[in-house]
Design a protein around this motif. Sequence first.
Motif, PDB file in Angstrom:
ATOM      1  N   GLU A 173       1.086  -0.960  -0.211  1.00 52.21           N
ATOM      2  CA  GLU A 173      -0.059  -0.450  -0.142  1.00 52.21           C
ATOM      3  C   GLU A 173       0.810   1.859  -0.217  1.00 52.21           C
ATOM      4  N   SER A 174       0.457   2.641  -0.297  1.00 53.53           N
ATOM      5  CA  SER A 174       1.206   3.657  -0.593  1.00 53.53           C
ATOM      6  C   SER A 174       0.220   4.415   0.626  1.00 53.53           C
ATOM      7  N   VAL A 175       1.377   5.302   1.226  1.00 55.35           N
ATOM      8  CA  VAL A 175       0.906   5.811   2.861  1.00 55.35           C
ATOM      9  C   VAL A 175       1.588   7.525   2.630  1.00 55.35           C
ATOM     10  N   ALA A 176       0.375   8.320   2.831  1.00 55.51           N
ATOM     11  CA  ALA A 176       1.312   9.700   3.215  1.00 55.51           C
ATOM     12  C   ALA A 176       0.863  10.210   4.016  1.00 55.51           C
ATOM     13  N   ILE A 177       2.099  10.331   4.612  1.00 56.88           N
ATOM     14  CA  ILE A 177       2.081  11.660   5.971  1.00 56.88           C
ATOM     15  C   ILE A 177       2.326  12.690   5.842  1.00 56.88           C
ATOM     16  N   VAL A 178       1.361  13.712   6.330  1.00 59.32           N
ATOM     17  CA  VAL A 178       1.532  15.416   6.357  1.00 59.32           C
ATOM     18  C   VAL A 178       1.300  16.067   7.731  1.00 59.32           C
ATOM     19  N   THR A 222       5.446  13.974   2.233  1.00 57.98           N
ATOM     20  CA  THR A 222       4.884  15.576   1.938  1.00 57.98           C
ATOM     21  C   THR A 222       4.011  16.709   2.772  1.00 57.98           C
ATOM     22  N   HIS A 223       4.962  17.745   1.452  1.00 60.14           N
ATOM     23  CA  HIS A 223       3.503  19.520   1.972  1.00 60.14           C
ATOM     24  C   HIS A 223       2.217  19.022   0.920  1.00 60.14           C
ATOM     25  N   ASP A 224       2.728  18.746   0.084  1.00 65.93           N
ATOM     26  CA  ASP A 224       1.718  18.872  -1.111  1.00 65.93           C
ATOM     27  C   ASP A 224       0.331  18.001  -0.732  1.00 65.93           C
ATOM     28  N   GLU A 225      -0.739  18.877  -0.734  1.00 67.28           N
ATOM     29  CA  GLU A 225      -2.169  17.620  -0.816  1.00 67.28           C
ATOM     30  C   GLU A 225      -2.299  16.829  -2.076  1.00 67.28           C
ATOM     31  N   ARG A 226      -1.968  17.760  -2.760  1.00 66.27           N
ATOM     32  CA  ARG A 226      -2.145  16.947  -4.384  1.00 66.27           C
ATOM     33  C   ARG A 226      -1.735  15.613  -4.464  1.00 66.27           C
ATOM     34  N   LEU A 227      -0.398  15.366  -4.252  1.00 72.22           N
ATOM     35  CA  LEU A 227       0.637  14.428  -4.104  1.00 72.22           C
ATOM     36  C   LEU A 227       0.010  13.019  -2.580  1.00 72.22           C
ATOM     37  N   ALA A 228      -0.646  13.879  -2.211  1.00 74.19           N
ATOM     38  CA  ALA A 228      -1.313  13.374  -1.308  1.00 74.19           C
ATOM     39  C   ALA A 228      -2.395  12.160  -1.011  1.00 74.19           C
ATOM     40  N   GLN A 229      -3.004  13.072  -2.034  1.00 71.98           N
ATOM     41  CA  GLN A 229      -3.989  11.944  -2.416  1.00 71.98           C
ATOM     42  C   GLN A 229      -3.949  10.996  -3.073  1.00 71.98           C
ATOM     43  N   ARG A 230      -2.897  10.844  -3.234  1.00 68.07           N
ATOM     44  CA  ARG A 230      -3.227   9.921  -4.768  1.00 68.07           C
ATOM     45  C   ARG A 230      -2.835   8.323  -3.963  1.00 68.07           C
ATOM     46  N   CYS A 231      -1.938   8.746  -2.576  1.00 68.71           N
ATOM     47  CA  CYS A 231      -2.067   7.298  -2.111  1.00 68.71           C
ATOM     48  C   CYS A 231      -2.981   6.631  -1.384  1.00 68.71           C
ATOM     49  N   ARG A 257      -3.638   5.695   1.447  1.00 72.85           N
ATOM     50  CA  ARG A 257      -4.304   6.895   2.798  1.00 72.85           C
ATOM     51  C   ARG A 257      -3.163   7.684   3.393  1.00 72.85           C
ATOM     52  N   VAL A 258      -4.018   8.332   4.209  1.00 69.74           N
ATOM     53  CA  VAL A 258      -3.067   9.791   4.758  1.00 69.74           C
ATOM     54  C   VAL A 258      -3.208  10.118   5.330  1.00 69.74           C
ATOM     55  N   LEU A 259      -2.005   9.948   7.059  1.00 73.07           N
ATOM     56  CA  LEU A 259      -2.009   9.861   7.902  1.00 73.07           C
ATOM     57  C   LEU A 259      -1.650  11.431   8.510  1.00 73.07           C
ATOM     58  N   LYS A 260      -2.094  12.200   9.284  1.00 69.81           N
ATOM     59  CA  LYS A 260      -1.511  13.491   9.378  1.00 69.81           C
ATOM     60  C   LYS A 260      -0.980  13.420  10.562  1.00 69.81           C
ATOM     61  N   ARG A 264       0.426  12.545  17.090  1.00 73.34           N
ATOM     62  CA  ARG A 264       0.422  11.050  16.947  1.00 73.34           C
ATOM     63  C   ARG A 264      -0.592  11.390  15.176  1.00 73.34           C
ATOM     64  N   LEU A 265      -0.766  10.530  14.905  1.00 69.89           N
ATOM     65  CA  LEU A 265      -1.201  10.250  13.669  1.00 69.89           C
ATOM     66  C   LEU A 265      -2.434   9.503  13.234  1.00 69.89           C
ATOM     67  N   VAL A 266      -3.483  10.425  12.365  1.00 73.29           N
ATOM     68  CA  VAL A 266      -4.711  10.238  12.672  1.00 73.29           C
ATOM     69  C   VAL A 266      -5.274  10.215  10.982  1.00 73.29           C
ATOM     70  N   GLU A 267      -5.699   9.057  10.575  1.00 73.81           N
ATOM     71  CA  GLU A 267      -6.123   8.941   9.481  1.00 73.81           C
ATOM     72  C   GLU A 267      -7.500   9.999   8.845  1.00 73.81           C
ATOM     73  N   ILE A 268      -6.843  11.073   7.645  1.00 73.56           N
ATOM     74  CA  ILE A 268      -7.419  12.044   6.674  1.00 73.56           C
ATOM     75  C   ILE A 268      -8.293  11.244   5.946  1.00 73.56           C
ATOM     76  N   GLU A 269      -9.665  11.650   6.056  1.00 72.27           N
ATOM     77  CA  GLU A 269     -10.793  10.677   5.035  1.00 72.27           C
ATOM     78  C   GLU A 269     -10.787  11.388   3.623  1.00 72.27           C
ATOM     79  N   LYS A 270     -10.249  10.860   2.605  1.00 67.97           N
ATOM     80  CA  LYS A 270      -9.905  11.262   1.820  1.00 67.97           C
ATOM     81  C   LYS A 270     -11.362  11.112   0.601  1.00 67.97           C
TER      82      LYS A 270
END
Length: 233
Positions: free
Chosen positions: A32-37, A197-206, A208-211, A216-222
């Motif tokens: 899987e691909s996971v973005a950390i923002v 990444t700081h790039d929201e568009r790049l993160a949305q290609r993953c 899952r996105v975790l903030k 702590r890490l919280v999953e962001i609903e896409k």
Amino acid sequence: MLQVIDLVHVLPGDADNTPLLNLLCCSIRAGESVAIVGASGSGKTTLLSFLAGLDTPKVGKVLIAGSDIASMNEEQRAELRAKYVAFVFQNFQLIDGLTALQNVCLPMEVKGIAKPEAQAKVWLEKVGLGHRLNNKPNALSGGEQQRVALARAFACDAPLLFADEPTGSLDTNTGKTVADLLFSLCQQKQQTLVLVTHDERLAQRCDRVLKLSEGRLVEIEKPIEKDGHHASE
């Protein structure tokens, strides 16, 4: 593939002893691909160092492919990283005195792969640089240097790829080209991608996105498109 359990980290010299990472937990599945923002200073790059086994936690656990890095000595951790981990950095991290081909070959040589030139050439061709094999970094554009870095990461055949702001030093069009290559090659190889990444568009290609917020890490609903699918699907 990757699991973090109750990770705590306090920055050295912090008089308040406030944890930058505070009982942080996460699990990332193979493939899987996971973005950390998160905001600047929230600890994203620090977390990436722990996830990749570059730093060892004093409190909590980080498991790569089921192995607890804190229980290993430095030689064992280096062997684990060589087997499982590849990197793509914002500033490319190429060696100036080596050609593109030599830069891609180097980590394979470190891993003990005999005659890596053929495999390096294949990956440089995959990223569109088959005609730039003998050019050194100072003769390549920023986008070309990052494509060399991609070829180097994928040529090592590591199942886990960490990318720290891989398009941060590139203009919009070049960044999109590099991002397209990154996701395409990860998908082809079914490679696990952890992207900071700081790039929201790049993160949305993953997938899952975790903030990262307050340690702590919280999953962001896409976002969901009108047809009911996620925006990146």
